[in-house]
Design an enzyme around this catalytic site. Sequence first.
Site: not given
Lengths: 138, 388
Positions: B293, B343
């Site tokens: 991440y 994103y």
Amino acid sequence: MLEPVTDTDGAPFWAYAARGELRVQACAGCGTLRFPPRPCCPRCRSFDTEWRLVSGRGRLWSYVVPHPPLLADYAAVAPYNVVLVELEDAPGIRLVGNVVTRAGAPLDSVPPGRVRIGARVQAVFDGSGLPAWVLERS
Amino acid sequence: MPGPGSGQGLKDATAIVGIGQTAFAKHLDEDERTLACRAVLAALDDAGIDPGEVDALASYTMEETDEVELAKAVGLGDLTFFSKVGYGGGGSCATVAHLAAAVATGQATVGVAWRSRKRGSGPRPWTNTAVQLATPGQWTRPFGLLRPADEIAMLARRYMHEYGATRDHLFNVALACRNRANQNPAAVMYDRPLTREMYMTSRWISEPLCLFDNCLETDGALACVVVSAERARDCRGAPVYVHAAAQGLPAQHHGMVNYWTDDPLTGPAWTAARHLWKHADLTPEDVDVAQIYDAFTALIPLSLEGYGFCGRGEGGAFTEQGALEIGGRLPLNTGGGGLSEAYVHGFNLINEGVKQLRGTSTAQVPGAATCLVTAGEGVPTSALLLRN
Ligand SMILES: [Zn+2]
């Protein structure tokens, strides 16, 4: 500028700060300091709390220098410093704040280049209710 | 192999058998609900499973298309399990983990996880001054620590100070993600190469983090389908097994502003990792490719340490000598990640992990058999260890 939106646990901190006192929540049972404030002690689970006066001396643990985009009031003084102060009498409690030239001075009053990790600082109050920090003369 | 209920727990009991996504862009015309429907239907089509067979859903608490709207729009069957995970991008892998647990324990048979978000078109969450969560916002926001970038930059500065990590290390992360995006036609940054010169001269967002240390702001949606290992063998494509899964909320953790612990530079990744490796037949050395991440570049060195790819303080140096590139020690975010593909709260990292283990990534790691996927470090998190 944003005002603190307080909760039941945090309100005493701000009430003391408005009087120029830096106080940290402590367990009245075992004495453990805790931050942020919360209803009971994670060590002994006591709900009895007190607010312990601290010296207001600390050292910079870290800092950032925000640049826009920011909320308008903050963009107007950017770039400014935001520091994390590790309290001398309560290691592990680190307060977010700003290093300024004197109580009441704007967020951008100290050039970012003068802010260093490890620098000694002292809490100051200007009556606004927000603690600020000044560099100690070395 | 022993099945569910035999003490094996989740290990290889379930598999991801379908993935779907919409286009990714700074702005898409369709609304979040429509994008969610498209991604979910694409994932089910990829799996070869009729929407009427779906009986479980999982998403994020921040997801704004709820189960009722999604299920009735795409014609799902009777749902017997639905779950939502909190903490923004920390919940990504947990959506799959919850479905895996539900399927492995017989609560459901076909689960779909999804995320649809118009973060590109919509407002930045930190600009909302009406909602200032009392804790911890009262301790940070009045002082101008306003954005997630500011909160993580505080930890990044200390990390660099303590361990000698440099902006070049953060650039290595940004570059690896951008290079992979340049191979991925679906990536927002497909045709936009990044150079060291561009990185070092870009504008600051919150020193020590610059523009390229921050993820994209994207419109898009993704979904994946989870079924039992047994059912997976009858699906359209090769199954990608959920070998291990974990969530992580460490004792005395404070979220993004993890400033009030003895050791703020360890976080949820360490907790999730301990559980993940304990329940896996694999070790970090066995991981062929990782999807970590990357809302901010600075999360990568921390995660590399947390998940055991290197020791404390070694996460910066780990990125040297092309370690994160294809052919390197640990190829990273091979679709481009949150920094350069899209994103969407990390869901694209899950789907990219599946592509690698199917052998269909646009930046394929030859023979990839194992993939670590992680959710956001710095918030209560989750992780998946996938294998084929
Ligand atoms: Zn106590």
